[in-house]
Design an enzyme around this catalytic site. Sequence first.
Site: not given
Length: 270
Positions: A8, A132
């Site tokens: 990401k 995350d």
Amino acid sequence: MLDFPNAKINLGLYVTAKRPDGFHNLQSCFYPVKWCDALEILPAKEERFEMTGLPVPGDPASNLCLKAYRLLQQDFALPPVHMHLHKVLPMGAGLGGGSADAAFTLRILNKLFELNLSAAALEDYARQLGSDCAFFVQNQPVIATERGDVFERFSLDLSGYACVIVYPGIHITTAEAYGSINPKEPSCGMEILLKQDLDVWKTVLHNDFEDALFPKYPELAAVKEKLYGAGAVYASMTGSGSALYGLFKAGEVPATLVFPEHYLVWQGLL
């Protein structure tokens, strides 16, 4: 069962406060990209874990994939598995590679053993593995707040853009990155910033870690400058570094954009 844990990037990252638990609150937009590891998990007579690709420092027994497996094993008495992780995403780059591996382990085990866990339940398990990790369960653009583990779905489509990610081989630990941060609230919310035209992101969207790390590592600032010089619409460091990325209009990444051989570089459409 084979799957491909992806990286990401952070579109803006603001460290807003230090928490009583020692972590930090942040605001950022997490956006998935198609640079991937490979992870295969098969039922086996005895537990086995192996890694190929980029070397991963530390004891393999502490790998997040194994931690994810054991987390579910506690609640579901999973049988032994043979797990093979081929590591492509660099560590200490701010790309979330280890977190993605952990989340995809949960996803694969859920399918492989028909655990029927909902996305929300998988996210709850993932939050126990890293701040995350939960993002990679649904793998869609979100505004992330608190420790980076509280999400609000955000409608953002960058499919008309190419992304160039550059990792200059500088491993920056989380402790080092956060150690020189002065938390502060952004001038306005992430949603307002991201809804502006991408052509003006350069002047309004920022990663706070650049202020802390660029003076210490001028090489990072030079990469960002080179991406802009090659025509990037927007360029930034991702996460707490040290990878940087540039967003280009599709078909407009110049062939002359090259970096030293020891850099890892990925290019693809979003």
